[in-house]
Scaffold this motif. Structure first.
Motif, PDB file in Angstrom:
ATOM      1  N   VAL A 126       9.138  -4.382   9.911  1.00  0.00           N
ATOM      2  CA  VAL A 126       7.964  -4.516  10.762  1.00  0.00           C
ATOM      3  C   VAL A 126       8.085  -3.528  12.058  1.00  0.00           C
ATOM      4  O   VAL A 126       8.685  -4.099  12.850  1.00  0.00           O
ATOM      5  N   ASN A 127       7.933  -2.229  11.767  1.00  0.00           N
ATOM      6  CA  ASN A 127       8.077  -1.443  12.759  1.00  0.00           C
ATOM      7  C   ASN A 127       7.086  -0.178  12.488  1.00  0.00           C
ATOM      8  O   ASN A 127       6.589  -0.011  11.630  1.00  0.00           O
ATOM      9  N   LEU A 173      -1.311  -3.720   7.022  1.00  0.00           N
ATOM     10  CA  LEU A 173      -0.903  -5.129   7.142  1.00  0.00           C
ATOM     11  C   LEU A 173       0.456  -5.298   6.812  1.00  0.00           C
ATOM     12  O   LEU A 173       1.408  -6.261   7.318  1.00  0.00           O
ATOM     13  N   ALA A 174       1.170  -4.325   5.639  1.00  0.00           N
ATOM     14  CA  ALA A 174       2.457  -4.645   5.476  1.00  0.00           C
ATOM     15  C   ALA A 174       3.298  -4.018   6.496  1.00  0.00           C
ATOM     16  O   ALA A 174       4.529  -4.510   6.442  1.00  0.00           O
ATOM     17  N   LYS A 175       2.915  -3.478   7.439  1.00  0.00           N
ATOM     18  CA  LYS A 175       3.722  -2.881   8.753  1.00  0.00           C
ATOM     19  C   LYS A 175       3.771  -3.832   9.926  1.00  0.00           C
ATOM     20  O   LYS A 175       4.564  -4.002  10.501  1.00  0.00           O
ATOM     21  N   LEU A 176       2.500  -4.522   9.780  1.00  0.00           N
ATOM     22  CA  LEU A 176       2.505  -5.798  10.821  1.00  0.00           C
ATOM     23  C   LEU A 176       3.138  -7.133  10.590  1.00  0.00           C
ATOM     24  O   LEU A 176       3.370  -7.579  11.577  1.00  0.00           O
ATOM     25  N   PHE A 177       3.081  -7.267   9.334  1.00  0.00           N
ATOM     26  CA  PHE A 177       3.589  -8.421   8.975  1.00  0.00           C
ATOM     27  C   PHE A 177       4.766  -8.214   7.808  1.00  0.00           C
ATOM     28  O   PHE A 177       4.599  -7.540   7.054  1.00  0.00           O
ATOM     29  N   PRO A 178       5.757  -9.316   7.876  1.00  0.00           N
ATOM     30  CA  PRO A 178       6.536  -9.357   6.586  1.00  0.00           C
ATOM     31  C   PRO A 178       6.046  -9.315   5.245  1.00  0.00           C
ATOM     32  O   PRO A 178       5.187 -10.220   5.055  1.00  0.00           O
ATOM     33  N   ILE A 179       6.500  -8.652   4.550  1.00  0.00           N
ATOM     34  CA  ILE A 179       5.835  -8.507   3.138  1.00  0.00           C
ATOM     35  C   ILE A 179       6.167  -9.565   2.288  1.00  0.00           C
ATOM     36  O   ILE A 179       5.695 -10.021   1.253  1.00  0.00           O
ATOM     37  N   ILE A 180       7.383 -10.202   2.427  1.00  0.00           N
ATOM     38  CA  ILE A 180       7.965 -11.324   1.800  1.00  0.00           C
ATOM     39  C   ILE A 180       8.178 -12.352   2.396  1.00  0.00           C
ATOM     40  O   ILE A 180       8.323 -12.600   3.799  1.00  0.00           O
TER      41      ILE A 180
END
Lengths: 440, 296
Positions: free
Chosen positions: A22-23, A419-426
């Motif tokens: 997340v960065n 979305l996958a950069k703003l929030f953890p994907i797992i």
């Protein structure tokens, strides 16, 4: 209980592994810029279409539904996977899918959101979409379709958001080096989450309601999409099994899309310990299962009308089997469905890379399959095509049409990457819970 | 190579022979002198051409093809194209006679068509000849009777009753043909001849669909010798058609207002039900924040 994540991982290690993505890295910004520029180029063609109308497309009086609507069907189909993985398997307590649930939900949200936009691109006068709300008839499948798609997007977003609350709170607490607006956003979205038992209870309750609610909605979203065709009296569409036929096809496309996304995230986010080889193996098996169901419906869809020698439906089927459309038909059916699932039956083919490559082929096949469903029927109306310009007797998409279709894919990638950069994907808290559970 | 050349020669020879034979066959069809000079008692007009066309398309096209297209059926002897010189150089009387009497594979149309209908066909064939000028018979001393008709319908026997007069005198032996006029053409009701009282009866099928009052538009033609008359009339003869609006009542294909109740109820209950639940959840999310504060 969860055999797929075998490695012993400490909680802090998990936090570190899953939050480090997340960065806003340089590589990511480059990718984002690439997407943005491609999108702008494609949007220029949409501007052209807005200015000059649908004349810039290859659509005409006979084929008024071209690759736009094929693409719409494809997007709705792909979005259905969220329901299968997080809801059906989740409610059945299939624990290995838990780390994948968010990826599936992400695919669902992105594809479902863009599906609605694609309908608008198929309109020469998008402002007339309002007419559906002002003058729509409750008998019309298009009204049902819009109601159902909007509802599905809403449920999918909630189903992505609510189980993510603990992770958002984690982001809020642990990520101190992100931009200020992002910190504010986490604070706002976390809703004051502090990991209290009561909060977990509320979250579990709501998630459960949504998981149950989404099953009929997801089924009806694609059933209604199929009814847009099946309720029209035309050979090739006028079929009572179109609903389940579409739904089963949707799972094939969705599984392939999730496998591709899994591979992408595993490689780029270095999540080998969370999205394991075993996950690919199981997703491969799931793909075989849904492909088999789809093959079964395909056989029904072809053999029943094909058995009757001289009906319009039979002519349509014969056109598919050895007529004008046969090359594409066999490429899609054998190359995009039968051969892939036969290959996946062998274990080495279920390893991440081969499975991903096969999934790309399956997904491409699924897209062309929608074109085969939508276009040929319109070229063989019951009243023969007569006394019209020569190019009305066939259909080929134009450059603006292809560019606008590509734009829809770019938009999906954009939504998913942001979305996958703003929030953890797992789902971090679920992984922890699993590991704690295993320790006991 | 040599063989092929020989074959070609033989085929060419045969074709030439056939062509000559055909011309001979055509010119060999003798028409009695009196028939040859026979002339139409009617002036060929558009109406006749149109009727002739319908008869031609029903009875002649299968062998003679469409006039002017040279698409007649290959037969021996060939039937020929009626627009060609082979036909157009013949007299009206000869054409009339040949259609009426037939010969060999050309059927005899004497029983199929009345004389006026045969002249219609001749008129149609002549319409393909721009240079044609209709020869008119010598009308000196011939008096053309002016017919008037009275139509009525006898619903006891389901018959159309046609009375023909000339100068208030009933006219016997006048040919009568009655038609029902439809939107795209006419339908032959029947043919008859007037009796000594000047009355002809024509059967009417009472199950034919009429308009809301049971009316049909009837056209009756009377002809005898040079005399012709035509009459149109709307007559109450058949069952009235009761028209129902296709969107009357509640139907899936009707307007939004007239949608089936079950559909409206189930659609709106489902949509509002689901959104009610979603709204409930969204509002309920506040409880998470509340739970945080409660225990704190």
């Amino acid at each position: 209980m969860n055999e797929t994540i075998t490695k012993e991982l400490s909680e802090s290690q998990i936090d570190q592994d899953l939050l480090k993505n997340v960065n806003w890295g340089g590589k990511f910004k480059l990718w984002l810029a690439f997407l943005a520029v491609s999108l702008i180029i494609c949007l220029y063609y949409y501007y052209q279409q807005l200015q000059n109308g649908l004349g810039v497309t290859g659509l005409h009086d006979y084929v008024s539904w071209g690759i736009y609507i094929s693409n719409f069907v494809f997007f709705v189909a792909t979005s259905l996977i969220g329901m299968l993985i997080s809801s059906v398997l989740g409610l059945m307590n299939v624990s290995w899918v838990k780390p994948l649930a968010r990826i599936a939900e992400l695919v669902a949200v992105a594809f479902a959101m863009v599906a609605g936009l694609i309908i608008i691109t198929d309109m020469g006068r998008p402002d007339r979409l309002l007419n559906v709300f002002m003058h729509g008839r409750v008998q019309s499948p298009i009204v049902w379709d819009i109601a159902v798609v909007v509802t599905y997007v809403a449920i999918s977003v909630l189903l992505l958001y609510i189980p993510m609350l603990p992770d958002i709170a984690l982001c809020r607490d642990k990520l101190k080096n992100v931009p200020k607006w992002q910190q504010k956003m986490y604070k706002f979205l976390a809703l004051g989450w502090s990991g209290k038992a009561k909060q977990f209870k509320i979250m579990h309750n709501y998630t459960r309601i949504l998981l149950i609610l989404i099953i009929p909605i997801a089924l009806s979203i694609h059933t209604v999409t199929s009814w847009l065709f099946a309720m029209t009296l035309r050979s090739g569409w006028d079929s009572p099994i179109f609903g389940p036929y579409f739904v089963s096809g949707a799972f094939v496309a969705g599984c392939a899309a999730v496998i591709i996304a899994m591979y992408f995230f595993q490689k780029n986010y270095k999540l080998k310990d969370y999205i394991t080889v075993d996950h690919f193996d199981r997703m491969g098996r799931l793909l075989v299962l849904v492909a088999l169901v789809y093959v079964y419906f395909n056989i029904n869809e072809i053999i029943v009308p094909g058995y009757k020698a001289n009906t319009a439906d039979a002519k349509h089927v014969h056109e598919m089997l050895y007529g004008h459309e046969s090359v594409m038909f066999w490429l899609v059916q054998l190359g995009g469905l039968v051969i892939p699932f036969l290959l996946i039956l062998f274990r080495p083919m279920r390893r991440p890379l081969p499975l991903t490559l096969i999934s790309i082929i399956v997904l491409a096949g699924a897209w062309f399959k929608r074109v085969l469903i939508v276009v040929p029927t319109q070229l063989t109306p019951y009243y023969p095509i007569q006394n019209v310009p020569e190019n009305w007797t066939h259909y080929s998409p134009t450059l603006p049409e292809i560019a606008i279709t590509v734009a829809s894919f770019i938009l999906v990638l954009l939504i998913m990457t942001v979305l996958a950069k703003l929030f953890p994907i797992i789902p971090i808290w679920e992984v922890k819970e699993e590991i704690n559970h295993n320790k006991k | 190579m040599k063989n092929i050349k020989q074959y070609r020669l033989i085929i060419l020879f045969c074709l030439c022979f056939l062509a000559v034979a055909n011309v001979n066959a055509q010119s060999d069809w003798p028409v009695p002198a009196k028939e040859n000079e026979n002339m139409s008692p009617f002036l060929f007009d558009d109406d006749m051409v149109l009727e002739g066309r319908i008869s031609y398309e029903n009875s002649c096209t299968s062998c003679h093809g469409t006039p002017g297209q040279d698409d007649f059926t290959p037969m021996a002897p060939p039937p020929g194209d009626p627009a060609s010189d082979q036909f157009q150089l013949q007299t009206d009387g000869a054409l009339f006679h040949k259609i009426k009497m037939g010969r060999g594979s050309m059927p005899k149309f004497e029983d199929a068509f009345a004389d006026d209908e045969l002249w219609n066909i001749v008129a149609y064939i002549r319409s393909f000849n721009k240079d044609y000028k209709q020869p008119l018979p010598n009308m000196e001393g011939v008096e053309i009777p002016e017919y008037s008709m009275k139509l009525s319908f006898d619903d006891n026997i389901d018959k159309l009753v046609v009375k023909v007069f000339a100068k208030n005198q009933p006219q016997p032996e006048v040919s009568i043909a009655a038609y029902v006029m439809g939107t795209f053409g006419k339908y032959l009701l029947g043919k008859s001849q007037t009796n000594e009282l000047g009355i002809a009866y024509i059967d009417v099928d009472p199950t034919m669909p009429g308009d809301e009052e049971g009316k049909l538009s009837v056209m009756v033609k009377a002809s005898k010798g040079f005399g012709r008359a035509k009459m149109n009339e709307e007559m109450v003869m058949v069952e009235p058609t009761i028209r129902k609006s296709a969107i009357e009542g509640r139907h899936i294909w009707s307007t939004d207002k007239m949608a089936p109740v079950w559909l409206k109820v189930s659609f709106f209950i489902t949509v509002f039900g689901v959104w009610f639940v979603l709204l409930f959840i969204v509002i309920g999310l506040r409880n998470i924040n509340k739970a945080n504060k409660e225990e704190a």
